[in-house]
Every structure is written in C-alpha cells, then in structure tokens.
Design an enzyme around this catalytic site. Structure first.
Site, short mmCIF file in Angstrom:
data_model
loop_
_atom_site.label_atom_id
_atom_site.label_comp_id
_atom_site.label_asym_id
_atom_site.label_seq_id
_atom_site.Cartn_x
_atom_site.Cartn_y
_atom_site.Cartn_z
N LYS A 189 -15.89 -2.87 2.53
CA LYS A 189 -14.77 -2.22 3.22
C LYS A 189 -14.06 -1.29 2.26
O LYS A 189 -13.33 -1.73 1.36
CB LYS A 189 -13.78 -3.25 3.77
CG LYS A 189 -12.79 -2.57 4.72
CD LYS A 189 -11.44 -3.22 4.79
CE LYS A 189 -10.56 -2.97 3.62
NZ LYS A 189 -10.11 -1.57 3.44
N GLU A 212 -10.21 -8.11 -9.34
CA GLU A 212 -9.79 -7.13 -10.36
C GLU A 212 -8.48 -6.54 -9.87
O GLU A 212 -8.47 -5.78 -8.91
CB GLU A 212 -10.83 -6.01 -10.48
CG GLU A 212 -12.20 -6.46 -10.91
CD GLU A 212 -12.28 -6.83 -12.38
OE1 GLU A 212 -11.24 -6.75 -13.08
OE2 GLU A 212 -13.36 -7.22 -12.81
N CYS A 268 -5.93 1.14 -13.23
CA CYS A 268 -5.28 -0.15 -13.49
C CYS A 268 -5.19 -0.51 -14.97
O CYS A 268 -4.29 -1.21 -15.38
CB CYS A 268 -6.04 -1.23 -12.74
SG CYS A 268 -7.81 -1.08 -13.02
N GLU A 275 3.79 -2.48 -12.26
CA GLU A 275 2.77 -1.43 -12.28
C GLU A 275 3.25 -0.25 -11.42
O GLU A 275 3.58 -0.42 -10.25
CB GLU A 275 1.46 -1.98 -11.73
CG GLU A 275 0.35 -0.97 -11.82
CD GLU A 275 -0.98 -1.54 -11.41
OE1 GLU A 275 -1.05 -2.09 -10.30
OE2 GLU A 275 -1.94 -1.44 -12.18
P1 NAD Z 1 -4.21 -2.58 -2.16
O1 NAD Z 1 -4.39 -3.90 -2.78
O2 NAD Z 1 -3.14 -2.41 -1.17
O3 NAD Z 1 -5.57 -2.11 -1.43
C1 NAD Z 1 -6.84 -2.19 -2.05
C2 NAD Z 1 -7.88 -2.47 -0.98
O4 NAD Z 1 -7.67 -3.75 -0.43
C3 NAD Z 1 -7.86 -1.51 0.22
O5 NAD Z 1 -9.19 -1.36 0.66
C4 NAD Z 1 -7.03 -2.28 1.24
O6 NAD Z 1 -7.32 -1.89 2.56
C5 NAD Z 1 -7.46 -3.70 0.97
N1 NAD Z 1 -6.48 -4.74 1.25
C6 NAD Z 1 -5.13 -4.69 1.07
N2 NAD Z 1 -4.59 -5.87 1.37
C7 NAD Z 1 -5.60 -6.70 1.73
C8 NAD Z 1 -5.66 -8.08 2.15
N3 NAD Z 1 -4.57 -8.82 2.25
N4 NAD Z 1 -6.87 -8.59 2.44
C9 NAD Z 1 -7.99 -7.86 2.33
N5 NAD Z 1 -7.99 -6.55 1.97
C10 NAD Z 1 -6.80 -5.98 1.66
O7 NAD Z 1 -4.08 -1.60 -3.38
P2 NAD Z 1 -3.88 -0.03 -3.37
O8 NAD Z 1 -2.43 0.25 -3.38
O9 NAD Z 1 -4.72 0.61 -2.34
O10 NAD Z 1 -4.56 0.27 -4.80
C11 NAD Z 1 -3.82 0.31 -5.98
C12 NAD Z 1 -3.79 -1.05 -6.67
O11 NAD Z 1 -5.10 -1.49 -7.01
C13 NAD Z 1 -3.04 -0.98 -7.97
O12 NAD Z 1 -2.11 -2.02 -8.05
C14 NAD Z 1 -4.11 -1.14 -9.04
O13 NAD Z 1 -3.73 -1.72 -10.25
C15 NAD Z 1 -5.13 -1.94 -8.37
N6 NAD Z 1 -6.46 -1.64 -8.96
C16 NAD Z 1 -7.03 -2.54 -9.82
C17 NAD Z 1 -8.25 -2.26 -10.41
C18 NAD Z 1 -8.93 -3.23 -11.36
O14 NAD Z 1 -10.09 -3.08 -11.63
N7 NAD Z 1 -8.24 -4.21 -11.89
C19 NAD Z 1 -8.89 -1.08 -10.11
C20 NAD Z 1 -8.29 -0.19 -9.24
C21 NAD Z 1 -7.07 -0.49 -8.66
#
Ligand code: NAD
Length: 489
Positions: free
Chosen positions: A179, A253, A287, A386
């Site tokens: 997804k 992650e 991140c 963050e």
């Molecule tokens: P987010 O967590 O809101 O969304 C990420 C993904 O998860 C999207 O596809 C979203 O639709 C899905 N999602 C959100 N809530 C969910 C849930 N409860 N159950 C299942 N799926 C869900 O994050 P974002 O704002 O889109 O992305 C930025 C964040 O991601 C930042 O906090 C960043 O640090 C983190 N990030 C971490 C890494 C890593 O490798 N550690 C890499 C990239 C981004």
C-alpha cells in the site's frame, strides 16, 4: 497532460477497481494536477491478499521455486525498472519535491540495485544447514519465506523504501501486497508496469493505493503473515498494537531526531557537501537526517556561521531542474506542519540565523526556506520532535561527554553523524551514541549493512543479510535415524 490510470495491479493483473473513487496527485512545486489513480478499497485488498495467499500456498508456487528461478524473474523486473528509471525519478520529483539528481540516484537507481543484491544473497549463500545434534542425530535448519507480506510505505523516498521491503521479500519467496502513500502513487503504478512487463507470476505482487484506514485494514487482514511498515512513530505504535494482538511479526522503520555531532577538531568547510547530505537532503524529508547539530562552545559562533552560510547558499527551485539543491515540501499540510514548528522554535527563544519563511520569489508550490536556529536547548520542542522539513537546530555543548549525553537525550535512535579530522576519535564517539546507524564525516545507507532504529525509531532491520532474514522463518527438522528405528522409551 496528466497521467491517469483506470485500473489497479492486483494479483499480477490489471484489475477493475472495486469503487470509482480516485486519488488526485498535485505537483509540489506548482500545485498543478499531475494525474490520478483509482483509490483502493477494502474489497481490492481482499482480492490482493487472496491472490497472494493462493500463490504462497500453491505447492508448486513462488516460495517453493528454486531461488535461481525466482532470481531470473526478479532480474527481468530489475531490467524493466531500469528502463523506466528516468520516468520514475521525474514522477517522484514532481510529486514530492525531491531534487531530480537525488531522485535519479535513490528512486531510479536503488530499486534494481536492491533486487540484484537480495537475489544474489539468496542464490549465493546457503539457506539451510545441517547441525550435529548434542543429543545424537542431527538437525536440518532451514530458512523459509515468512508468508504473505503486507507492506506500507510513506511518500518521502517512495520507490527506494518500497524496494527495501519488496526486494528481500520477493527474493526470499514471499508474496506481497503493497500500500503506497496517497501523495506518491504515480511512481507506484509505473512500478506495476515494470512488474507486469517482467511477468511476475500471478499473485506474487499487488499494489493497492489508499490512505491510513486502508493501511490499517491491510495490517489486520487475516490473510497476512507479516507486516513491514515505514512511516511515522504515531502510526507505527498503532500498527505494533495490532500486530501484538495478532502475534504477527512486524518490522517498523519510524521517525528520528538524530544528532550531527561536530567535534572541536572538525573541519566542516572541507566536508560541507557530506554535511549537507547528512542534515538537509531531500528538503529535510528523510527520517535519518541529523537535524540537531551539536557544536562545541569553544567554536560555537564559527560553526553557527558555517551552518547558516550553507543554508543561505542552497539553490531553491523547481525539483526537476538539475541545479536545484532544495525543492518544495510534499504538500501544503506538510508545509503547515513545518511552519508551526518554526513558530514554536521562535516562541521557545531559538535565535533564527537563516530562513524561517517562504522564499520571496515563489508564489506557488509548498516551499519553505532552509532554516537554522542557534542557541537551541535540547529540551525545546524543535529539538525533540521530528519536523520533517529543512530546519536545523544548533545546540551548544561543553565536553565530549556532554555531546554524547545530548545526542542520547531523545526518544529516537535512528541515524546520526560525527564530524572530526580524527577518524578514530570519531568512531569512538559514534560507538557511544544510542542509535541504529551512525556515520563518521558522512552518512550513507549501504545496501550490505543493516539499517533501522532503536527506541521510538522502530523495531527490526532492513538491508544487509539481516534485512533478508526479517522475511524468513527458521524451520528445524530433527533427523535421528537411530532413534527412528527403535521404540521410544
Ligand atoms: P504516516 O505514518 O502518516 O504514513 C506513512 C504510511 O502509512 C502511508 O502510506 C499512510 O497511508 C500509512 N498509514 C498511516 N497511518 C496508518 C495506520 N494507522 N495503519 C496503517 N497504515 C497507516 O507518515 P507520513 O507523514 O506519510 O510520513 C512521514 C513520516 O514517516 C515521518 O515521521 C518519517 O520519519 C517517517 N519515515 C521513516 C522512515 C524510516 O525508515 N525510519 C522512512 C521514511 C519516513
């Protein structure tokens, strides 16, 4: 001309979506409509998981193929991705603002490289071994694919992060339902075109775009055996709760607030490109970036000046322009979030030395100037939470011990760097920082080494053999011919 898809790639076919709902995507730099794709519904996830389940449970199916035969298919996939690498990079860059040079490297280049790395690992290293038993006989220890994987990825580095999961999972023999995030779906559907061209067998891969509710539905789906998630810590906690209740293995992650520790012997000017890459790459939307710059009081003013000059020197502009170093943020929501942190930084008494607003010459697009705060206390909100944008906090320290203590005074533990002219000293300090990964005078995610976080930055590792192992389970077969022939006591 917009890029529009009317079907979804489910179970290895282009399928008619369950509903007529659509996800529009806008260009981060111009706010113009770039294209749209069908929005997946629960029924599409059901179809995708059922196809993945059938493919995984087939006695002659993908998991039971010889690894070399899977590698042939995945090599075709790698070639098909390479052929689309330029277009993948352009789509990602337009959608999320990633400068095109970086997109070519990360988004165009990494996916085929990761497929080849992981297929090489599976074909080149034994996946089972025989161990002499301590109680007689022997044990065959076999690594088997874990099953149907539900993979959920964010928008910031969408294709590279997708392949941190897809490459090891498919090489190991798992089947996958992915997804993608709604902000970056055009690259995901292009990846489906590559999968279709490569002839991935039925059920091995499905891609169902949608928001968090759809993601939550996939995580809890009874047909899924393992979840792999990259995204925010908030979402990660919710997913971990679900997986805990279901006793479902999960790799997470999550977020970070890493430290870039500048030691008192550092020559930052000579490593400024690496420093930029480790602190502000991808417009601050990564991140592992070291967004807390720790500077010794003995050289504090000079280091603040160097970081400020770096921020002021960056070429801000169209991410598709090769000379751009800093593009826009992914969405107006993300810009609002970053601007609210800048306001908090000022409210807490941080001293703004660069940026702080929107570039004057850009009246369209979700741009924020590269921003530097000096005199930040590690307890301030901008040093603890963050931000996910181009905002650095320069925090003073008095001794190496204090620098390490500040670096570790965070709920996160993902990345980080140490800057010094003495490599041994740099490594000694790096070893004391509580973090899953850290670099000396540079930060790279090498495919051969494990990447991941501790504390609130996540659970599990991607990349390296460790990244492959997270898509495998051990099976032990006890072999005891002697005992088999006699009656048990
Ligand atoms: P987010 O967590 O809101 O969304 C990420 C993904 O998860 C999207 O596809 C979203 O639709 C899905 N999602 C959100 N809530 C969910 C849930 N409860 N159950 C299942 N799926 C869900 O994050 P974002 O704002 O889109 O992305 C930025 C964040 O991601 C930042 O906090 C960043 O640090 C983190 N990030 C971490 C890494 C890593 O490798 N550690 C890499 C990239 C981004």
């Amino acid at each position: 001309m917009t890029i529009d898809y009317d079907r979804l790639y489910v179970g290895g076919h282009w399928a008619t979506p369950a509903t007529g709902e659509r996800i529009p995507v806008h260009a981060a730099a111009t706010e113009e409509l770039l294209g749209s794709v069908p929005e997946g519904a629960e029924a599409d996830i059901d179809d995708a998981v059922a196809a993945a389940r059938r493919a995984f449970d087939d006695p002659a199916g993908w998991p039971r193929w010889d690894p070399a035969r899977r590698a042939e298919v995945l090599e075709r996939f790698a070639v098909a991705l390479e052929q689309r690498g330029g277009e993948t990079a352009r789509r990602v860059s337009a959608q999320n603002g990633m400068p095109i040079g970086l997109a070519q490297q990360f988004e165009g280049g990494f996916p085929p490289l990761l497929l080849r790395y992981f297929t090489g690992l599976v074909t080149g290293t034994p996946q089972e071994e025989t161990r002499p038993g301590m109680l007689g006989g022997s044990s065959r220890v076999i690594r088997e694919p874990v099953g149907v994987v539900g993979a959920i990825v964010p928008w910031n580095v969408p294709q590279a992060i997708t392949f941190l999961k897809l490459a090891p999972a498919l090489a190991a023999g798992c089947t996958v339902v992915l997804k993608p995030a709604p902000e970056t779906v055009l690259d995901a559907l292009l990846m489906c075109e590559a999968a279709a061209a490569a002839g991935l067998p039925e059920g091995v891969l499905s891609v169902v775009p949608g928001g968090r509710e759809l993601g939550a539905y996939l995580v809890a789906h009874p047909g899924v055996d393992k979840v792999s998630f990259t995204g925010s810590t908030t979402a990660g906690r919710t997913i971990a709760e679900t997986c805990g209740r279901l006793l479902r293995p999960v790799t997470l992650e999550l977020g970070g607030k890493s430290a870039a520790i500048v030691l008192d012997d550092a020559d930052l000017a000579s490593t400024i490109e690496s420093f930029f890459a480790a602190t502000l790459l991808n417009n601050g939307q990564i991140c592992w970036l070291g967004t807390r710059v720790l500077a010794p009081r003995s050289r504090y003013g000079e280091i603040v000046d160097t970081v400020t000059d770096l921020a002021k020197s960056l070429r801000i502009g169209d991410p598709l322009d090769e000379t751009t170093q800093l593009g826009p943020l992914v969405s107006s929501r993300q810009r609002d979030r970053v601007e609210s942190y800048i306001a908090k930084g000022l409210g807490d008494g941080g001293r703004l030395t660069a940026g702080g607003g929107r570039p004057a010459d850009r009246d369209q697009g979700w741009f924020v100037e590269p921003t530097v705060f000096a005199d930040v206390d590690n307890g301030h909100t901008i040093a603890q939470e963050e931000i996910f944008g181009p905002v650095l906090s320069v925090i003073p320290y008095s001794s190496e011990d204090e620098a390490v203590a500040i670096a570790n005074a965070t709920e996160y533990g993902l990345g980080g760097t140490v800057w010094t002219t003495d490599a041994d000293r740099g490594e000694a300090v790096a070893r004391r920082v509580a973090s899953g990964t850290i670099g000396v005078n540079a930060y790279v995610n090498d495919p051969a080494a494990p990447f991941g976080g501790i504390k609130s930055s996540g659970i599990g590792r991607e990349l390296g053999p460790e990244g492959l192992h997270s898509y495998q389970v051990f099976k032990t077969v006890y072999l005891d011919p002697e005992r088999g022939r006699r009656a048990l006591p």
